[in-house]
Design a protein around this motif. Structure first.
Motif, short mmCIF file in Angstrom:
data_model
loop_
_atom_site.label_atom_id
_atom_site.label_comp_id
_atom_site.label_asym_id
_atom_site.label_seq_id
_atom_site.Cartn_x
_atom_site.Cartn_y
_atom_site.Cartn_z
N ASP A 1 6.14 -111.66 -62.67
CA ASP A 1 5.11 -111.38 -63.66
C ASP A 1 3.95 -110.66 -62.99
O ASP A 1 3.62 -110.95 -61.84
N TRP B 1 3.40 -103.09 -60.23
CA TRP B 1 3.93 -103.77 -61.42
C TRP B 1 3.82 -102.87 -62.66
O TRP B 1 4.69 -102.89 -63.52
N ARG B 2 2.75 -102.08 -62.73
CA ARG B 2 2.59 -101.20 -63.89
C ARG B 2 3.67 -100.11 -63.92
O ARG B 2 4.25 -99.83 -64.97
N ARG C 1 6.54 -100.29 -62.38
CA ARG C 1 7.82 -100.96 -62.61
C ARG C 1 8.07 -101.14 -64.10
O ARG C 1 9.17 -100.87 -64.60
N ASP C 2 7.05 -101.57 -64.84
CA ASP C 2 7.19 -101.72 -66.29
C ASP C 2 7.46 -100.38 -66.95
O ASP C 2 8.26 -100.28 -67.89
N LEU D 1 10.62 -99.27 -69.23
CA LEU D 1 10.39 -98.71 -70.57
C LEU D 1 11.09 -97.37 -70.72
O LEU D 1 11.70 -97.09 -71.77
N GLN E 1 14.41 -106.79 -69.98
CA GLN E 1 13.64 -107.14 -68.79
C GLN E 1 12.14 -107.18 -69.08
O GLN E 1 11.43 -108.07 -68.59
N LEU E 2 11.67 -106.24 -69.87
CA LEU E 2 10.25 -106.24 -70.24
C LEU E 2 9.91 -107.46 -71.09
O LEU E 2 8.82 -108.02 -70.98
N ILE F 1 9.34 -110.27 -68.73
CA ILE F 1 8.09 -110.13 -67.99
C ILE F 1 6.90 -110.49 -68.87
O ILE F 1 5.97 -111.16 -68.44
N HIS F 2 6.94 -110.05 -70.13
CA HIS F 2 5.83 -110.28 -71.05
C HIS F 2 6.20 -111.34 -72.10
O HIS F 2 5.89 -111.19 -73.28
N LEU G 1 4.41 -102.63 -77.21
CA LEU G 1 4.74 -102.71 -75.79
C LEU G 1 4.56 -101.35 -75.13
O LEU G 1 4.05 -101.25 -74.01
N ILE H 1 1.84 -100.72 -71.95
CA ILE H 1 2.30 -100.23 -70.65
C ILE H 1 1.67 -98.89 -70.32
O ILE H 1 1.19 -98.67 -69.19
#
Length: 418
Positions: A57, A230-231, A233-234, A238, A252-253, A256-257, A316, A320
């Protein structure tokens, strides 16, 4: 003394192997199996680290901590659901107990998490909106402003005692202190620094404006660059979903969220399903598209017995991209602050990129806060033992508390669940 040529103690000399001769199939297989043995600890460690980062996370930043406290104060509640994101966007009406009863009946007995001991009956004169849910759950009663401030202060104190909470608290205090000083300097609140004039480039006021700006820029770099892995990676997950149509990227997102984002059809999952028993469910009964990846990231079973509806994916996308743009704006700000001095730096540059960076981060944080609150308004929040005793005592005395996150009558002015 001569040794017989045919003696059994004689060891044959190893055959000479041509290093340029290609290996046969069996030798190649053995080499492939035994070759990585020397580097296997390193490779295994890298794989574990990569997998851990992929599923980790994002660290909670200053905006998240502020949203957590604001959520506690503004809602007047005692506690929050564990693992829920502190920030998140559309208002959702809180469910009525009767709606949950109908939904549980339509889903069958397996989804009914209530037991005979938990089920409560309506008391004479009890409003329908104040009755407990079929499984006995009741949202916390509304607290007074003094109680909310006391609970929020206690929550902030307990949070600051944790290692991450301590660092976030120190970071936030520095941003407030140096930002406040910069604001006062820009308002000419210190005439003693204005010599020979306030706008003179060599005046103490202009020098301290530069000092404050550089310190604030360094503080913003902590989150802008520290959270960048992390940003991005998201963003990678996406783009996998948006461009390559890989559903796993979205799953996966969702893991994480998990505190504020819900996948399509996830509200149709059995309400008893959670991280502890997800592997006990038959694969045919649980659609993979409605479960995050990895499966242990599935949200906890809802306390109310009803799952929140699916979150729109564009929200989402927005969160992101806003966080990625925060990092881009921070890069631009650093370019002006470190690449130019105060004598030739454009006066508009600092204010523009500070405003843009803070603006996109704030919009993303508000979106996450509101969406997380909407999820909690459906799935419930943890109730303290003190509040449970108060609810039981008041109910026996005929004092009713409306059973939603705002503890207000549904339909009353300003009583939305978002």
């Amino acid at each position: 003394m001569q040794t017989p040529a045919n003696s059994s103690n004689t060891e044959p000399f190893p055959a000479v192997v041509d290093p340029f001769r290609p290996l046969d199939a069996e030798a190649s297989a053995n080499a492939a199996a035994n070759g990585p043995a020397a580097s296997s600890p390193l490779s295994r460690g890298l794989r574990r680290a990569s997998k851990s980062f992929e599923q980790s996370d994002p660290p909670e930043g200053c905006f998240a901590a502020a949203g957590d406290l604001a959520s506690s104060l503004l809602s007047g509640q005692a506690a929050r659901q564990p693992g829920a994101s502190s920030m998140g966007a559309s208002a959702v009406q809180p469910p009525k107990p009767g709606d949950i009863a109908l939904q549980q009946i339509s889903r069958g007995p397996k989804s009914d998490v209530s037991t005979a001991s938990q089920t409560t009956t309506a008391l004479p004169g009890e409003p329908p909106g104040a009755a407990p849910f079929p499984n006995g759950y009741h949202f916390p009663p509304k607290h007074t402003l003094g109680e909310s401030v006391k609970l929020g202060t206690l929550a902030l104190y307990n949070y600051s005692l944790t290692p991450v909470g301590f660092l976030v608290t120190i970071y936030g205090l520095n941003v407030v202190a140096w930002g406040g000083m910069l604001f006062l300097l820009l308002c000419n609140a210190s005439p003693a620094m204005c010599y020979p004039t306030c706008n003179d480039i060599e005046s103490p006021r202009r020098k301290w404006v530069e000092y404050d700006s550089q310190i604030l820029n360094a503080l913003f770099c902590v989150t802008g660059f520290g959270l960048a892995p992390w940003r991005f990676r998201d963003l990678y997950f996406l783009l996998q979903y948006r461009l390559l149509k890989k559903e796993r990227g979205l799953r996966q997102l969702a893991g994480i969220h998990r505190g504020w984002f819900r996948l399509a059809n996830s509200d149709q999952l059995p309400v008893h399903l959670g991280p502890q028993n997800i592997h006990d469910e038959s694969p045919q009964a649980v659609p993979q598209s409605a479960i995050p990846h990895p499966e242990k990231k599935i949200p906890d079973p809802p306390l109310t017995g009803m799952r929140a509806q699916a979150t729109k994916v564009w929200k989402l996308d927005l969160v992101i991209w806003l966080m990625v743009w925060n990092t881009f704006f921070q890069c631009c700000l650093c370019g002006f602050m470190w690449g130019m001095d105060r004598f030739n730096r454009p006066s508009w540059a600092t204010g523009l990129f500070v405003g843009l960076g803070c603006g996109v981060a704030a919009v993303g944080g508000i979106m996450m806060y509101r969406e997380g609150r909407a999820v909690r308004s459906i799935e419930g929040i943890v109730v303290s033992e003190k509040d449970k005793e108060r609810l039981k005592r008041d109910r026996e005395q005929g004092i009713w508390h409306y059973n939603n996150i705002k503890a207000k009558e549904i339909g009353a002015k300003g009583s939305g669940g978002g």
